[in-house]
Every structure is written in structure tokens, then in C-alpha cells.
Design an enzyme around this catalytic site. Structure first.
Site, PDB file in Angstrom:
ATOM      1  N   SER A 193       0.806  -1.231   0.000  1.00 32.69           N
ATOM      2  CA  SER A 193       0.000   0.000   0.000  1.00 32.69           C
ATOM      3  C   SER A 193       0.834   1.275   0.000  1.00 32.69           C
ATOM      4  O   SER A 193       0.291   2.352  -0.249  1.00 32.69           O
ATOM      5  CB  SER A 193      -0.920   0.023   1.216  1.00 32.69           C
ATOM      6  OG  SER A 193      -2.148  -0.547   0.874  1.00 32.69           O
ATOM      7  N   LYS A 245       0.580   3.548  -2.898  1.00 30.63           N
ATOM      8  CA  LYS A 245      -0.623   4.377  -3.143  1.00 30.63           C
ATOM      9  C   LYS A 245      -0.305   5.868  -3.244  1.00 30.63           C
ATOM     10  O   LYS A 245      -0.832   6.543  -4.146  1.00 30.63           O
ATOM     11  CB  LYS A 245      -1.696   4.072  -2.098  1.00 30.63           C
ATOM     12  CG  LYS A 245      -2.346   2.699  -2.343  1.00 30.63           C
ATOM     13  CD  LYS A 245      -3.278   2.269  -1.235  1.00 30.63           C
ATOM     14  CE  LYS A 245      -3.963   0.951  -1.618  1.00 30.63           C
ATOM     15  NZ  LYS A 245      -4.366   0.151  -0.476  1.00 30.63           N
ATOM     16  N   TYR A 289      -1.995  -2.428 -10.850  1.00 28.84           N
ATOM     17  CA  TYR A 289      -2.073  -2.318  -9.384  1.00 28.84           C
ATOM     18  C   TYR A 289      -1.240  -3.409  -8.702  1.00 28.84           C
ATOM     19  O   TYR A 289      -0.462  -3.134  -7.784  1.00 28.84           O
ATOM     20  CB  TYR A 289      -3.548  -2.378  -8.946  1.00 28.84           C
ATOM     21  CG  TYR A 289      -3.705  -2.358  -7.448  1.00 28.84           C
ATOM     22  CD1 TYR A 289      -3.459  -1.196  -6.724  1.00 28.84           C
ATOM     23  CD2 TYR A 289      -4.060  -3.516  -6.756  1.00 28.84           C
ATOM     24  CE1 TYR A 289      -3.575  -1.183  -5.343  1.00 28.84           C
ATOM     25  CE2 TYR A 289      -4.173  -3.507  -5.377  1.00 28.84           C
ATOM     26  CZ  TYR A 289      -3.926  -2.338  -4.676  1.00 28.84           C
ATOM     27  OH  TYR A 289      -4.021  -2.329  -3.305  1.00 28.84           O
ATOM     28  N   TYR A 302      -4.426   3.214   7.301  1.00 33.16           N
ATOM     29  CA  TYR A 302      -5.661   2.422   7.248  1.00 33.16           C
ATOM     30  C   TYR A 302      -6.724   3.049   8.148  1.00 33.16           C
ATOM     31  O   TYR A 302      -6.734   4.261   8.324  1.00 33.16           O
ATOM     32  CB  TYR A 302      -5.381   0.959   7.643  1.00 33.16           C
ATOM     33  CG  TYR A 302      -4.363   0.275   6.766  1.00 33.16           C
ATOM     34  CD1 TYR A 302      -4.565   0.137   5.409  1.00 33.16           C
ATOM     35  CD2 TYR A 302      -3.190  -0.236   7.300  1.00 33.16           C
ATOM     36  CE1 TYR A 302      -3.643  -0.501   4.593  1.00 33.16           C
ATOM     37  CE2 TYR A 302      -2.252  -0.885   6.503  1.00 33.16           C
ATOM     38  CZ  TYR A 302      -2.490  -1.006   5.140  1.00 33.16           C
ATOM     39  OH  TYR A 302      -1.570  -1.632   4.341  1.00 33.16           O
ATOM     40  N   VAL A 343       1.059  -3.729   4.018  1.00 34.42           N
ATOM     41  CA  VAL A 343       0.970  -5.027   4.689  1.00 34.42           C
ATOM     42  C   VAL A 343       2.292  -5.803   4.678  1.00 34.42           C
ATOM     43  O   VAL A 343       2.406  -6.835   5.325  1.00 34.42           O
ATOM     44  CB  VAL A 343      -0.151  -5.922   4.118  1.00 34.42           C
ATOM     45  CG1 VAL A 343      -1.522  -5.389   4.490  1.00 34.42           C
ATOM     46  CG2 VAL A 343      -0.017  -6.108   2.624  1.00 34.42           C
TER      47      VAL A 343
HETATM   48  N1  GLU Z   1      -1.521  -5.810  -2.427  1.00 35.71           N
HETATM   49  C1  GLU Z   1      -2.301  -5.556  -1.260  1.00 35.71           C
HETATM   50  C2  GLU Z   1      -3.775  -5.568  -1.599  1.00 35.71           C
HETATM   51  O1  GLU Z   1      -4.175  -4.846  -2.445  1.00 35.71           O
HETATM   52  C3  GLU Z   1      -1.883  -4.272  -0.630  1.00 35.71           C
HETATM   53  C4  GLU Z   1      -2.496  -4.191   0.682  1.00 35.71           C
HETATM   54  C5  GLU Z   1      -1.845  -3.231   1.606  1.00 35.71           C
HETATM   55  O2  GLU Z   1      -0.620  -3.081   1.721  1.00 35.71           O
HETATM   56  O3  GLU Z   1      -2.646  -2.582   2.289  1.00 35.71           O
HETATM   57  O4  GLU Z   1      -4.546  -6.264  -1.020  1.00 35.71           O
END
Ligand code: GLU
Length: 305
Positions: A61, A64, A189, A241, A259
Site C-alpha cells: 500500500s 498508493k 495495481y 488504514y 501489509v
Molecule cells: N496488495 C495488497 C492488496 O491490495 C496491498 C495491501 C496493503 O498493503 O494494504 O490487497
């Protein structure tokens, strides 16, 4: 600074036993849960580090904010905000944030999966490959490594276990928020999440955001200052989050977790911080990583509040 970082690593390492490595894909579950590393790059260019900061891991994430930056650079803030909102959802990152009949794009933001998947559609380029290479080039500048590459095993694992993200993307498509080829957008993604970094790379990215778009070593501008304000503000309210409010109280700086156990943190005008510790709490944030940032914030008066 080095002494302080060494001491904080010692104090915070026990907290790694309170978390669990992500196990939604086998590749992440293989990481050693007791790892903890920190790297700091000051705005004046000074580097300090301690602990397991040379281990590599995937952005997950933490890509992002890079997707958001690329979308802002290519389209401007007005267009980006017309596609995806800026308000915190208060829900997990992969929540299906839809009502009975509609999905309102103002109820998602670029730090949750739905928003980040839409950001992938806003990257300019004549072909998918060209769009992805532009994203990779921006990532290289931000993490200070022009050779930045994809962890193929994680990428394939993400792609093969991506049912939830597929559901989110097809829902966006059915509501008219996502345009283009859904599988291609998802591939972008998954690949973006699988870009490899280390704590130094995260600290470098934090330092560029702290310097409002300028590289810490050369002062070269990578993006205009108003975009740093946009990204840092969203990191502050949505970056950790559905634990972002509590993080704002405990630490008080813009940050993004992933994550894989990384945290990229920004202390505006002062420094960028990169943390790695893969044992996570139930929201997906690194347990020891947050502890370390909280202590560092107290010691150095980092909170912007
Ligand atoms: N590749 C993970 C997903 O999209 C990233 C999640 C994350 O780091 O929050 O589920």
C-alpha cells in the site's frame, strides 16, 4: 541520532512478538517476524539508520501515494478529485464501500484499494507498458533508486490471490467510476504493489514529500509543491488504514503503511523516515514500527499538532 535510533530498536523489538506477518499471500508470510529497521534522511541530506534496515520488502500500500502523485502530475488536482474523493472511510482498506444501489466516488479515497485502482487508470501513456514504465520511473526518483524492480514471486502471488481486488475493480467498472480494461488496470495495481524497496528508499520518499517535492541530496524538483500538500494531507487523514486517527494522536505526522510491514513517514520540512517490521496488528499496521515512531516523535518533537 544513530545512538537514539539504536536505543529505540532495542526498546521496540519486543513488540514484534505482538503482531503477525500478513498471510493472504504465501510470499509475505515467509518474512521473519522479529525484523525491525529504521532509516532517517534529514532535509539537509544527513542519513542515519539502525537495525534491520537493509532487508528488502515490497511497497504494497505504500505505492498508493506514488499512484496518487502520478495521477496528479498527469491530470491535475481537480480531475483527480472529481474521480476519487479525499475523505477518510473509517473502514478497512479493501472494504466494499458501497450502498445498496450505488457506489459514490466521494466516499472512497486514493489510500484505499478502490481509490488506488482508479489512480492506475489516470496514468498517461500510449500503451499499458509505457504507463507502467512511467510509474516505475517516478517511483525510482522518489525512492532514490533508478534500478527499482518488481518482486516477481510477490507479483504472481498477488495476481493469483487477487479475487477481492478483482471484485472491487469490477464493481467500480459497473458503476462507471473505472474506465478501460479491468484486467490491465488490476495488473498495473498488482505490479505496483510488488515493487521492491528497503528502509532507505522509504526514508528517501518521505524526505522528498517533506521537502515539498525536492530531492534531499540535489534539491532537484520532482513535482510541484502544491502536490506535496495534497498527498501529505491525505496521508495524515487516511495513510494508516482505519487506524489513522489514533496514529495522528500518538505520532502526529503524515505516513503510509503497507501489509509488508513498512511505514513511510513524512515530517514536513524536517525529515523522511523509513521503517520495516513485518509483524502487523489487526488493521495491517506494523506493531513495533508504530511503537518506534511514537517514541521517536516524542524524543524529537515531531508531531505537527
Ligand atoms: N496488495 C495488497 C492488496 O491490495 C496491498 C495491501 C496493503 O498493503 O494494504 O490487497
Amino acid at each position: 541520532m544513530e545512538e537514539l535510533l539504536e536505543r529505540l530498536i532495542e526498546e521496540c523489538r519486543p513488540y514484534t512478538s505482538l503482531g503477525k506477518t500478513a498471510d493472504y499471500i504465501p510470499e509475505l508470510a515467509k518474512k521473519s517476524p522479529e525484523a525491525l529497521g529504521v532509516y532517517v534522511i534529514g532535509s539537509e541530506g544527513r542519513h542515519s539508520w539502525a537495525g534491520d534496515c537493509r532487508q528488502s520488502f515490497t511497497l504494497q500500500s505504500m505505492v498508493k501515494p506514488i499512484l496518487l502523485l502520478q495521477a496528479l502530475l498527469d491530470n491535475g488536482a481537480e480531475t483527480v478529485q472529481s474521480k476519487v474523493g479525499v475523505e477518510a472511510t473509517g473502514k478497512p482498506f479493501d472494504a466494499i464501500n458501497a450502498g445498496e444501489r450505488t457506489l459514490d466516488s466521494r466516499h472512497i479515497n486514493p489510500m484505499v484499494n478502490m481509490g488506488a485502482i482508479v489512480m492506475c487508470t489516470l496514468i498517461h501513456g500510449d500503451s499499458y507498458e509505457e504507463r507502467f514504465q512511467r510509474l516505475l520511473a517516478l517511483t525510482g526518483q522518489l525512492v532514490g533508486d533508478s534500478q527499482v524492480s518488481i518482486d516477481q514471486a510477490v507479483y504472481l502471488s498477488e495476481k493469483n490471490h487477487g479475487s477481492k481486488n478483482r471484485a472491487l475493480a469490477y464493481l467500480l467498472k459497473s458503476c462507471g467510476i473505472l474506465e478501460g480494461d479491468v484486467e490491465e488496470v488490476l495488473d498495473c495495481y498488482f505490479r505496483a504493489c510488488s515493487i521492491q524497496v528497503d528502509c532507505r528508499g522509504l526514508a528517501h520518499m518521505g524526505a522528498v514529500l517533506a521537502n515539498r517535492g525536492r530531492l534531499p541530496d540535489s534539491n532537484q524538483r520532482v513535482f510541484p509543491a502544491p502536490l506535496a500538500r495534497y498527498v501529505n494531507a491525505i496521508l495524515m487523514t487516511c495513510g494508516m488504514y482505519d487506524g489513522s486517527g489514533e496514529f495522528a494522536i500518538r505520532v502526529g505526522i503524515p505516513a503510509k503503511s503497507g501489509v509488508s510491514g513498512g511505514i513511510m513517514a513524512v515530517v514536513p520540512t524536517r525529515m523522511g523516515i523509513g521503517i520495516y517490521s513485518p509483524a502487523l496488528d489487526h488493521k495491517g499496521n506494523s506493531v513495533a514500527g508504530i511503537q518506534l515512531l511514537e517514541k521517536l516523535s516524542r524524543e524529537l518533537y515531531l508531531s505537527i499538532f
